[in-house]
Design an enzyme around this catalytic site. Structure first.
Site, mmCIF file in Angstrom:
data_model
loop_
_atom_site.group_PDB
_atom_site.id
_atom_site.type_symbol
_atom_site.label_atom_id
_atom_site.label_comp_id
_atom_site.label_asym_id
_atom_site.label_seq_id
_atom_site.Cartn_x
_atom_site.Cartn_y
_atom_site.Cartn_z
ATOM 1 N N ALA A 786 -12.301 -9.390 10.868
ATOM 2 C CA ALA A 786 -11.046 -8.063 12.147
ATOM 3 C C ALA A 786 -12.213 -7.270 12.160
ATOM 4 C CB ALA A 786 -10.258 -7.738 11.397
ATOM 5 N N ASP A 787 -11.792 -7.436 14.199
ATOM 6 C CA ASP A 787 -12.801 -6.987 14.584
ATOM 7 C C ASP A 787 -12.739 -4.973 14.643
ATOM 8 O OD1 ASP A 787 -14.578 -8.598 15.594
ATOM 9 O OD2 ASP A 787 -13.369 -9.383 17.067
ATOM 10 N N ASP A 989 -16.271 -10.313 19.039
ATOM 11 C CA ASP A 989 -17.145 -9.577 20.161
ATOM 12 C C ASP A 989 -18.533 -10.159 19.420
ATOM 13 O OD1 ASP A 989 -17.727 -8.173 17.480
ATOM 14 O OD2 ASP A 989 -18.906 -6.945 18.170
ATOM 15 N N CYS A 1235 5.033 -3.674 -9.579
ATOM 16 C CA CYS A 1235 3.451 -3.881 -9.793
ATOM 17 C C CYS A 1235 3.765 -2.366 -10.882
ATOM 18 C CB CYS A 1235 2.788 -2.996 -8.428
ATOM 19 S SG CYS A 1235 1.250 -3.516 -8.396
ATOM 20 N N HIS A 1366 4.304 -6.629 -3.443
ATOM 21 C CA HIS A 1366 4.797 -5.802 -2.747
ATOM 22 C C HIS A 1366 5.678 -6.205 -1.594
ATOM 23 C CE1 HIS A 1366 2.953 -2.580 -5.134
ATOM 24 N NE2 HIS A 1366 1.352 -3.466 -4.788
ATOM 25 N N GLU A 1368 8.149 -4.354 -0.574
ATOM 26 C CA GLU A 1368 8.001 -3.411 0.403
ATOM 27 C C GLU A 1368 6.788 -2.534 1.283
ATOM 28 O OE1 GLU A 1368 5.776 -1.298 -2.451
ATOM 29 O OE2 GLU A 1368 6.731 -3.302 -2.660
#
Length: 1407
Positions: A786-787, A989, A1235, A1366, A1368
């Protein structure tokens, strides 16, 4: 979840073999080594330790140990270490898992001797007792220390000493923490003991013991080498004998006077050298004059240390604010003025800039879930709050060079406190990070560009160790605190340039930044007023971090190595979280916030933070009011040590009681150390010494510090710095004829700045808080690419904040101005993929890392600042804060090695809609996907400073640049317009590696193929493909091509079609019609992942790494399916005045409570914030609740195994235990454990339950260390099976993704009969599955190695559910990092996991 005990062999290979150790070998061939102390060798008491002749019993100890009494906040005995009357020992086997043990043995045989045939381990618990333990309490202590299903593996005698093998030679090595300070591990262990009524325990340290068997006797140097392999010389030592005392025999040093009146400047020069104060020429002149001519007395050593820290370069930024003379010409502006000019020109939405601990921009009015009565047990509800977006960034370079793990821990911790200590207190949300190190020289790696002749300094850690240990330290700290790390960068470099200079990050960059929120009513700190209380809250004082501010201001190697070590701090994330909870409770009181002003303790310790908080009014401070954890500390050490997890705050006298109440609830110490008196001075008194003098009829001693604040903290004379610009020799890039595109890619794709960062992302929590809308991993395979990072402000609104990083230091070796412009350009071309309010709203932190005071570097930095300022002003954006680290050099092999100068731009901005974020993974197939290139360089293709140049051992001579700044603005606005209308399906990019790498990465992430068809326009193949000119690549649908082109033209932006996307996983690259590459996507992706996987092998089980690496070749989009349609909760439920109550229960170190409360709130519940402290104090009882939830996190930092301390605090407190037992039996109640809460429910025997036969410790299922031996965070696939679970009704048959983040999630069944009964009764409702939806034990689909893919266990009646993943953190669709386009869901709406919580609500209605 456990990271501190992640038992990977590689974690025991992080010591250094560069420094010889003085080891002593006894006649019995047992090696304990030497305990190195702060000043001289420790003299240990050699009296015989008391032997406890008791054995571990399989039966459970009784619960009636503690009756639930609670101490006041000012007492908190767990924070104040008392001298131990005796030290007892327990031993537990094994220390590490069998697989990790085999890996360690293999490494030892390779590195030490092939004569070593076996290796066995154990851990020793060294327990300091104030008085003897009675039998009942001893049984409790043993339960805490032992593994529940293996009580026989704990004993009072060493297991290793019983082992003998015929014909083999044995040697035992024991290593453990230095005794000069109490470890954070011990602090948490003692806190667990206190919670169970074991008040006699004052300290509990853990050491590691290794038994080596060899065919021939090992040589002394071989034993030394092994010892070096298995411990960190900076924080640990080798034990020469069994510990019988924790006393260090350190005598506190008296306050001394330095004879400046008699000896003048010479006295300061001597103390400067002795204490490593980092005074320069101008400092020596000023302070000599100050004391001789102005104050007219001798200073104390405490005063000089104080001044050195609070007025160091690190703290006061003399260079940035100083006068600059370049090439003999005085510059008309300081660096600070240049950088601030951007903010003065483009303030716009700025609300905090160039002041305070962070910067902030105007946010939105949102509905925030918060407690109705903060600081006490109460319900949570939404309320309208005006929240601004906050950002801070800093580095912790020097500590990471000396001791990478603790250095990075405290770097992350200090930055977290910078975040929460902004204004009158603020909210921590998420972090970003960055690492720059030298050449890795990784054994077996393909890195022909690394120079094997380079020597590395013995006083610093190696680049490889720094990259691994520093990233582990920062990751572990954030994981335990509960702050997700959602973005970062990594770079390595080491090269001798054409000028002959060696440039390398021997002194590394450890960059840490944080994005958070602040209530608009709290953005301005209050001014001190006479009568206000000066309060310290946080952990106790220890003799650590002495002189860190001054030491970090020096070139590494100028200071004494022991002083360097003393200057490194130690982190305690669990303490930091308790501190933050106190601050958060105060700020959630809104207008009633008792905090008038707040500053975090960092560089300089009390020296700095106390003077900051009392300036300009002044106060008298009592050094003996400071809470200490080591009573041997001197006044100088208490005042100057940089012990972490502390804040100084100002409160009104009438607020003292409420603050004490909050601190008591969170088990945090609080001390009133002084009162604002209006005298304008900082006066430090010693009340203990004064009382002693009074008793003896003597006048009180003079203050240790008595300084007029204005003279040491106010407007002091500026410093002047003189430089000449240097024209360095350059050579054009020379790539040998015959080098093919594939030859180049084999190198470029393995360069750490280009290659996969998987090794950094899977070990860090990226989902905690539930407010993460975009983190590092993207696409169906969750590739790290991810940028931009995006956070949400709340769970009920779609507004948020985005941040992105830009940095191009290697380009700066050619052209500092271009480097600065490119850093800005990269930040914006990363940020552009999130929908933002406006480009003019973008603000940025600028972090400068240079060897600024060395020849040529100051002028380069000045030129870069000018270029930065001009570009930002033209773009309409601004710098609003930042930090500098200006001693980025180290001595090595007879020369000063400068790091490449680096400017890191962290851009941040507000987002009107967090769901409109574009990721780099290609999504379109079937000939629909078109690739567009937006070229910001308008045809220029310069290769200087590129990844291509670096991997061929060069930097080139022609540097890329941002030549047309207004065009960047047009491009940014144009792409934003496309995103607003959903016309872009993927985007990335162009940066390190150039255009070809950008396109390849998009294919890697989308698991697609691409056909690139480029024109060279008369330049070379390598310039066409590898130039790192700024630009963007967009994937758009063929049907939208005309609309996209037309919209871009409206912004005067042109785009060129460069290829198309295919479903066939094949990558083809043509230039001028000639095919230069035709290869499988997976083959090239394997190259790109290779370096990361090699680094992974040094951090987790090699077999797991190989399994993931091989499996990646055959991965495909997960085949998820839903058996129901997710929907929002019925308004009838949400609007009810009386809703069912659910207790969201947390313990010290829990960190998943707010997102859990939000999930239940979204399902129509009334969530209550309940701590174990509340239950112990009797402030609330469980009989009023229909549901209870045990949340995730790291209770007691996972010390003594995950959830063990939490379970003990319930099991061994009779009133609390009986409440839980009654609740469990009630037929109208339910419970959920996630968890850490899942681990707790197993330890309590709640699942699968007594009916299944799992109530005895020896047969009760447990969740143990992940098979990989490491914390894992992944968005993983699970399938929901038929079961009696009330919370999973109607979800059976679904296969979908869910966040999982834990270090101890592997389900273990000591009793096979329990497992069989459980499976036969359908009590394992959730299973990990592969891409095809099949239940699996294969890694990484099954991230912990649980048998039969078991991810959850429920009770036979279905009321009690324990699960490791998780839900939630992903009950809303924007929390999903990826989902199939075939799903009929709204990204802004509920996710399938909300149904879990809705089911609980429906079940209660039916009861």
């Amino acid at each position: 979840m456990n990271t501190s005990q992640a038992t990977r062999a590689a974690l025991f290979l992080n010591g250094s073999n560069r420094q010889a150790m003085l080891l002593q070998r006894s006649s019995m061939s047992q090696l304990w080594g030497s305990v190195r102390m702060r000043t001289s060798r420790l003299s240990l008491n050699r009296t015989k330790a008391v032997s406890l002749r008791c054995s571990a019993q399989p039966n459970k100890p009784k619960a009636a140990v503690s009756t639930g009494s609670f101490v006041t906040a000012d007492e908190l005995p767990s924070l104040v270490e008392k001298p131990a009357a005796e030290v007892i020992h327990f031993y537990r086997v094994p220390l590490i898992q069998e697989s990790a043990n085999a890996e360690l043995l293999k490494a030892v045989q390779t590195k030490i001797s092939n004569q070593i045939v076996s290796l066995t381990t154990e851990q020793s618990f060294n327990i300091g007792l104030e008085s003897k333990l009675k039998d009942e309490k001893l049984s409790v202590l043993k339960w805490i220390l032992q593994e529940t299903y293996e009580p026989e593996n704990l004993g009072t005698d060493s297991f290793l000493e019983r082992k003998k093998q015929e014909g083999l030679h044995a040697v035992i090595v024991e290593v453990g923490p230095r005794l000069s300070f109490t470890t954070a591990w011990s602090t948490n262990a003692v806190s667990i003991c206190r919670a169970c009524g074991l008040d006699e325990v004052t300290r509990l340290e853990r050491s590691r013991r290794y038994l080596l068997f060899s065919k021939e006797p090992l040589l002394e140097n071989q034993i030394k080498e092994f010892a070096a392999m298995v411990h960190d010389r900076m924080t640990e030592c080798v034990y020469t004998q069994k510990l019988v005392s924790f006393e260090t025999n350190v005598v506190p040093e008296e306050v001394k006077y330095v004879p400046v009146m008699e000896k003048g400047r010479k006295a300061l020069e001597e103390i400067n050298q002795e204490m490593g104060l980092a005074f320069d020429e101008q400092d020596l002149q000023y302070y000599t004059r100050l004391f001789r001519e102005d104050i007219k007395r001798d200073p104390t050593n405490v005063e000089l240390f104080d001044i050195a820290q609070s007025n160091s370069e690190h703290s006061r930024h003399w260079f940035f604010a100083g006068n600059m003379v370049i090439d003999g010409k005085p510059m008309d502006k300081s660096l600070m003025q240049i950088v601030k000019s951007t903010w003065e020109a483009n303030r716009n939405n700025s609300v905090i800039g160039f002041k305070d601990n962070s910067s902030a921009i105007r946010g939105f009015l949102v509905n925030q879930l918060r407690p109705l009565l903060p600081g006490s047990v109460c319900l949570l509800d939404v309320s309208a709050r005006d929240l601004d977006i906050l950002f801070t960034a800093e580095t912790h370079n020097f500590p990471c060079a000396v001791a990478p793990y603790p250095g990075a821990e405290t770097g992350a911790g200090g930055r977290i406190r910078d975040t929460h200590a902004t204004g009158r207190g603020s909210f921590v949300v998420a972090s970003t990070s960055g690492y720059c190190v030298g050449n890795l020289n990784m054994e077996g790696s393909y890195a022909p560009w690394e120079d094997s002749s380079f020597q590395y300094p013995s006083n610093l850690a190696s680049p490889l160790q720094i990259l691994i240990d520093a990233s582990n330290g920062a990751s572990d700290y954030g994981n335990k605190f509960g702050e997700p790390m959602i973005q970062g960068y990594t770079r390595t470099f080491g090269m001798r340039l054409p000028s002959g200079d060696r440039r390398e990050w021997l002194k590394p960059i450890m960059f840490s930044a944080g994005i958070g929120q602040i209530d608009h009513t709290h953005i301005t700190k209050g001014e001190p007023e006479v009568g206000m209380l000066v309060v310290k809250i946080g952990g106790p004082a220890y003799r650590i971090g002495m002189g860190g501010g001054a030491a970090s201001s020096m070139v590494s190697g100028q200071n004494d190595a022991e002083l360097d070590f003393n200057a490194v701090q130690r982190g305690d994330a669990e303490m930091s979280q308790k501190l933050y909870r106190v601050v958060r409770a105060c700020i959630e009181m809104g207008e009633k916030n008792p905090i008038i002003s707040i500053h975090d303790q960092g560089a300089g310790g009390n020296c700095n933070v106390v003077k900051e908080i009392i300036y300009p009014q002044g106060a008298e401070i009592d050094i003996r009011a400071v809470v200490v954890g080591d009573h041997t500390m001197s006044v100088l050490e208490i005042w100057g040590a940089e012990y972490q997890e502390q804040d100084a705050i100002l409160v009104k006298a009438e607020s003292r009681e409420i603050l004490q109440s909050i601190c008591k609830r969170e088990r945090l110490s609080m001390a009133v150390i002084g009162t604002i008196n209006g005298g304008g001075r900082c006066t430090l008194i010693d009340s203990t010494a004064a009382a002693k003098c009074s008793k003896e009829g003597l006048p009180p001693p003079p203050p240790a510090v008595d300084l007029e604040l204005e003279k040491v903290l106010g407007d002091m004379p500026k410093k002047t710095f003189k430089f000449n610009r240097i024209a360095y020799a350059r050579e054009p890039l020379d790539i040998a004829p015959g080098i093919t595109l594939m030859d180049a890619l084999k190198r470029v794709l393995r360069l750490p700045s280009v290659s996969s960062k998987r090794f950094l992302t899977t070990k860090v929590d990226r989902c905690v808080t539930g407010l993460v809308a975009q983190q590092q991993t993207v696409g169906p395979l969750q590739i790290t690419l991810a940028d931009v990072a995006v956070i949400a402000q709340t769970f009920t609104d779609l507004t948020g904040g985005a941040c992105a990083i830009g940095e191009q230091p290697i380009k700066g070796l050619l052209d500092p101005k271009a480097m600065a412009r490119l850093a800005v350009g990269e930040a914006l071309t990363n940020l552009v993929w999130a929908k933002v309010t406006a480009l003019s709203d973008v603000k940025a932190s600028g972090n400068w890392m240079y060897a600024a005071k060395l020849e040529g570097e100051g002028s380069a930095m000045y030129d870069a600042a000018i270029a930065l300022s001009e570009a930002m002003i033209e773009l309409g954006i601004a710098i609003d804060g930042g930090k500098d680290s200006l001693s980025m050099a180290a001595h090595a092999d007879g020369e000063v090695v400068k790091a490449p100068g680096n400017l890191v731009i962290s851009a941040y901005v507000t987002c009107p809609d967090i769901t409109k974020t574009v990721t780099p993974d290609l999504k379109l197939g079937g000939d629909d996907g078109i690739l567009l290139h937006v070229d910001l360089a308008k045809g220029k293709r310069r290769l200087g400073g590129s990844a291509l140049a670096q991997v061929f051992g060069q930097i080139g001579n022609d540097c890329p640049d941002l030549d047309d700044v207004p065009y960047l603005k047009n491009v940014f606005d144009g792409v934003q317009a496309l995103i607003a209308e959903n016309l872009v399906s993927a985007g990335h990019d162009i940066s390190d590696g150039g255009l070809v790498v950008t396109a390849l990465e998009m294919a890697f992430a989308g698991n697609k193929g691409i056909n690139l068809d480029l024109a060279s326009n008369g330049i070379s193949l390598f310039e066409t493909l590898f130039s790192e000119e700024l630009g963007l690549v967009l994937e758009i649908s063929k049907t939208n091509l005309d609309a996209v082109m037309e919209k871009l033209r409206a912004f005067d932006v042109t785009a060129e079609i460069i290829g198309n996307v295919t479903d066939s996983p094949l990558i083809e690259v043509k230039v001028d019609g000639i095919t230069h590459l035709s290869e499988k996507t997976s083959f090239l992706r394997d190259m790109w992942e290779d370096t990361s996987f090699q680094l992974e092998k040094l951090q987790r089980l090699a077999s797991c790494v190989e399994m993931e690496k091989e499996g990646l070749k055959f991965r495909h989009e997960p085949n998820w399916k839903l058996s129901f349609i997710p929907s929002s909760t019925n308004n009838n439920y949400m609007s009810q005045d009386v809703k069912p109550k659910v207790a969201v229960i947390r313990e010290e170190g829990s960190n998943g409570d707010r997102e859990m409360s939000a999930a239940f709130y979204a399902a129509g519940f009334e969530p209550w914030d309940v701590t174990v402290s509340d239950l112990l104090a009797g402030d609330i009882t469980l009989d009023q609740f229909r549901g209870i939830v045990f949340v995730g996190g790291f209770s007691y930092a996972d010390v003594l195994d995950s959830a063990k301390g939490w379970a003990a605090s319930i099991r061994f407190n009779e009133p609390v235990l009986s409440q839980f037992q009654e609740f469990y039996k009630r037929p109208d109640t339910f419970s959920l454990g996630i968890c850490n809460g899942c681990q707790l429910m197993a330890l309590l025997g709640w699942v699968p339950g007594p009916q299944v036969g799992g109530s005895l410790d020896t047969s009760q299922p447990r969740f143990v260390h992940n098979e990989s031996g490491r914390f894992e965070c992944r968005f993983t696939s699970v399938t929901i099976k038929d079961s009696p679970s009330i919370m999973l009704k109607g979800m059976e048959g679904s296969t979908l993704g869910v966040w999982a983040a834990h270090g101890e999630g592997r389900a273990y069944f000591p009793d096979e009969g329990v497992l069989d009964h459980m499976l036969h009764s359908d009590l394992a409702p959730l299973r990990y599955c592969d891409d095809d939806g099949n239940v699996t034990e294969a890694y990484p689909f099954n991230l912990n190695g649980s048998p039969l893919g078991i991810a959850a266990i429920c009770s036979p009646d279905g009321r009690h559910l324990a699960m490791m993943p998780h839900p939630e953190r992903c009950f809303l669709m924007w929390q999903f990092p990826w989902y199939p386009t075939s799903w009929d869901v709204e990204k802004a709406g509920p996710s399938p996991w909300l149904k879990m919580f809705q089911n609980a609500r429906d079940w209660l209605e039916s009861c």
